[in-house]
Design a protein around this motif. Structure first.
Motif, PDB file in Angstrom:
ATOM      1  N   SER A  68       0.858  -1.177   0.000  1.00 45.61           N
ATOM      2  CA  SER A  68       0.000   0.000   0.000  1.00 45.61           C
ATOM      3  C   SER A  68       0.898   1.232   0.000  1.00 45.61           C
ATOM      4  O   SER A  68       1.827   1.344   0.813  1.00 45.61           O
ATOM      5  CB  SER A  68      -0.910   0.016   1.229  1.00 45.61           C
ATOM      6  OG  SER A  68      -1.880   1.045   1.102  1.00 45.61           O
ATOM      7  N   LEU A  69       0.644   2.132  -0.939  1.00 45.71           N
ATOM      8  CA  LEU A  69       1.467   3.324  -1.089  1.00 45.71           C
ATOM      9  C   LEU A  69       0.869   4.479  -0.296  1.00 45.71           C
ATOM     10  O   LEU A  69      -0.330   4.746  -0.380  1.00 45.71           O
ATOM     11  CB  LEU A  69       1.575   3.722  -2.564  1.00 45.71           C
ATOM     12  CG  LEU A  69       2.128   2.661  -3.520  1.00 45.71           C
ATOM     13  CD1 LEU A  69       2.078   3.177  -4.947  1.00 45.71           C
ATOM     14  CD2 LEU A  69       3.547   2.277  -3.139  1.00 45.71           C
ATOM     15  N   VAL A  70       1.711   5.166   0.449  1.00 48.06           N
ATOM     16  CA  VAL A  70       1.294   6.344   1.201  1.00 48.06           C
ATOM     17  C   VAL A  70       2.090   7.534   0.691  1.00 48.06           C
ATOM     18  O   VAL A  70       3.315   7.536   0.736  1.00 48.06           O
ATOM     19  CB  VAL A  70       1.546   6.175   2.710  1.00 48.06           C
ATOM     20  CG1 VAL A  70       1.232   7.478   3.445  1.00 48.06           C
ATOM     21  CG2 VAL A  70       0.706   5.039   3.264  1.00 48.06           C
ATOM     22  N   SER A  71       1.401   8.528   0.156  1.00 46.91           N
ATOM     23  CA  SER A  71       2.058   9.758  -0.292  1.00 46.91           C
ATOM     24  C   SER A  71       1.186  10.934   0.097  1.00 46.91           C
ATOM     25  O   SER A  71      -0.001  10.968  -0.225  1.00 46.91           O
ATOM     26  CB  SER A  71       2.285   9.742  -1.810  1.00 46.91           C
ATOM     27  OG  SER A  71       1.063   9.729  -2.504  1.00 46.91           O
ATOM     28  N   ILE A  72       1.760  11.885   0.806  1.00 49.23           N
ATOM     29  CA  ILE A  72       1.015  13.066   1.230  1.00 49.23           C
ATOM     30  C   ILE A  72       1.340  14.187   0.261  1.00 49.23           C
ATOM     31  O   ILE A  72       2.316  14.920   0.421  1.00 49.23           O
ATOM     32  CB  ILE A  72       1.369  13.472   2.674  1.00 49.23           C
ATOM     33  CG1 ILE A  72       1.220  12.270   3.600  1.00 49.23           C
ATOM     34  CG2 ILE A  72       0.479  14.621   3.135  1.00 49.23           C
ATOM     35  CD1 ILE A  72      -0.174  11.657   3.610  1.00 49.23           C
ATOM     36  N   GLU A  73       0.547  14.280  -0.789  1.00 50.01           N
ATOM     37  CA  GLU A  73       0.727  15.305  -1.797  1.00 50.01           C
ATOM     38  C   GLU A  73      -0.315  16.399  -1.583  1.00 50.01           C
ATOM     39  O   GLU A  73      -1.281  16.213  -0.833  1.00 50.01           O
ATOM     40  CB  GLU A  73       0.611  14.694  -3.193  1.00 50.01           C
ATOM     41  CG  GLU A  73       1.706  13.647  -3.443  1.00 50.01           C
ATOM     42  CD  GLU A  73       1.558  12.964  -4.784  1.00 50.01           C
ATOM     43  OE1 GLU A  73       0.414  12.705  -5.192  1.00 50.01           O
ATOM     44  OE2 GLU A  73       2.587  12.689  -5.420  1.00 50.01           O
ATOM     45  N   PRO A  74      -0.167  17.571  -2.219  1.00 48.98           N
ATOM     46  CA  PRO A  74      -1.080  18.694  -1.974  1.00 48.98           C
ATOM     47  C   PRO A  74      -2.548  18.360  -2.148  1.00 48.98           C
ATOM     48  O   PRO A  74      -3.399  18.922  -1.478  1.00 48.98           O
ATOM     49  CB  PRO A  74      -0.618  19.738  -3.008  1.00 48.98           C
ATOM     50  CG  PRO A  74       0.824  19.430  -3.214  1.00 48.98           C
ATOM     51  CD  PRO A  74       0.940  17.936  -3.110  1.00 48.98           C
ATOM     52  N   HIS A  75      -2.885  17.417  -3.047  1.00 49.76           N
ATOM     53  CA  HIS A  75      -4.282  17.092  -3.317  1.00 49.76           C
ATOM     54  C   HIS A  75      -4.777  15.889  -2.532  1.00 49.76           C
ATOM     55  O   HIS A  75      -5.895  15.431  -2.724  1.00 49.76           O
ATOM     56  CB  HIS A  75      -4.461  16.822  -4.817  1.00 49.76           C
ATOM     57  CG  HIS A  75      -3.645  15.661  -5.293  1.00 49.76           C
ATOM     58  ND1 HIS A  75      -2.318  15.789  -5.637  1.00 49.76           N
ATOM     59  CD2 HIS A  75      -3.959  14.353  -5.461  1.00 49.76           C
ATOM     60  CE1 HIS A  75      -1.847  14.608  -6.017  1.00 49.76           C
ATOM     61  NE2 HIS A  75      -2.816  13.722  -5.907  1.00 49.76           N
TER      62      HIS A  75
END
Length: 294
Positions: free
Chosen positions: A184-191
């Motif tokens: 599971s990929l976790v990325s905290i991007e602006p959207h």
């Protein structure tokens, strides 16, 4: 089980054949090498416009297919097919229907970086219209002598809708007798839907992803598979994918976008970002089963 390889007499075509051989051997499937040429091809200026040109073109296409077929090892059953259509992608889809194939295999665009994926026009068309999984070979796959699939990575995501993808991954792993890695990929991007400030946001995202993985593992208990689960964390999808360890012979399965029509593919933004950096073959799975179990 049958796998259609979209073949051209190019390095990209050879990459597709190499991945097709690896998948066919692992899945105990039959390989169908398919070349599609336009029915009314515009003649190059240097070629005389005589009725025999079409015969020459067809003869050359058959020769290319025969040469490709000769590269397939004896332990993999394979056939070659020539068909005519204005659209290479639609011609392949027609062959999938005619042959009752279960997936399409294609190579990367010729202008891609070695060891990475590059999407050309045909592949783009397939990734937005195919009703069966599409397997993408990174550029240079033909140079890697990998006999079988080593491990399947399934990117389950942090949202609902992974049931078909998980079923496909499990069926494939059972057939190939290969282990399954759930990621599971976790990325905290602006959207990002969990956007906010500080460590708490990332911790909530990681906790959410881990819960998805735990639930998936519970669903898969009793299948007799060797299963591992991992959360990949990064500031972007690309950086999260780069934290994962990859080996020769690995493949990654991703699901179609939620925007896809029933029984059709549509490459979503997360899969597209993964495609930029993942160094192994990627298989994009439609949002609904296209074939019954084998």
């Amino acid at each position: 089980m049958r796998l259609v390889v979209g073949y051209l007499a190019t390095p990209s075509g050879a990459d597709g054949v190499a991945l097709g051989i690896r998948l066919a051997r692992s899945l105990n499937a039959r390989l169908e090498l398919c070349m599609v040429i336009p029915p009314d091809r515009t003649l190059p200026a240097r070629v005389p416009a005589d009725p025999g040109y079409d015969d020459v073109l067809v003869h050359q296409a058959h020769q290319w297919l025969a040469e490709a077929l000769a590269t397939v090892p004896d332990d993999v059953q394979a056939s070659a097919h020539l068909s005519f259509h204005e659209s290479f992608a639609q011609g392949l889809l027609d062959e999938v229907n005619r042959l009752q194939a279960h997936a399409i295999v294609v190579g990367a665009s010729h202008d891609g970086v070695l060891g990475r994926h590059a999407i050309g026009t045909v592949t783009s068309d397939l990734l937005h219209s195919a009703h069966v999984p599409v397997a993408l070979a990174p550029r240079g796959t033909r140079h890697h002598d990998v006999p079988r699939v080593r491990e399947v990575t399934c990117a389950v995501g942090t949202r609902a809708g992974a049931a078909v993808l998980l079923r496909t991954a499990v069926r494939s792993c059972l057939r190939m007798q290969s282990p399954l890695r759930l990621v599971s990929l976790v990325s905290i991007e602006p959207h990002h839907h969990l956007r906010g400030d500080g460590r708490a946001v990332r911790e909530r995202a990681v906790t959410h992803a881990q819960a998805v993985l735990d639930e998936a593992r519970v669903q898969l208990q009793g299948d007799g598979l060797a299963i591992t689960a991992q959360v990949a964390d990064g500031d972007s999808v690309e950086s999260a994918v780069r934290t994962l360890e990859w080996h020769e012979g690995d493949i990654v399965l991703v699901g179609s976008s939620r925007l896809a029509q029933h029984h059709r593919l549509f490459l979503g933004s997360t899969a597209a970002k993964m495609l930029r950096v993942v160094p192994v073959p990627m298989v994009v799975v439609p949002n609904s089963d296209g074939h019954p179990d084998d």
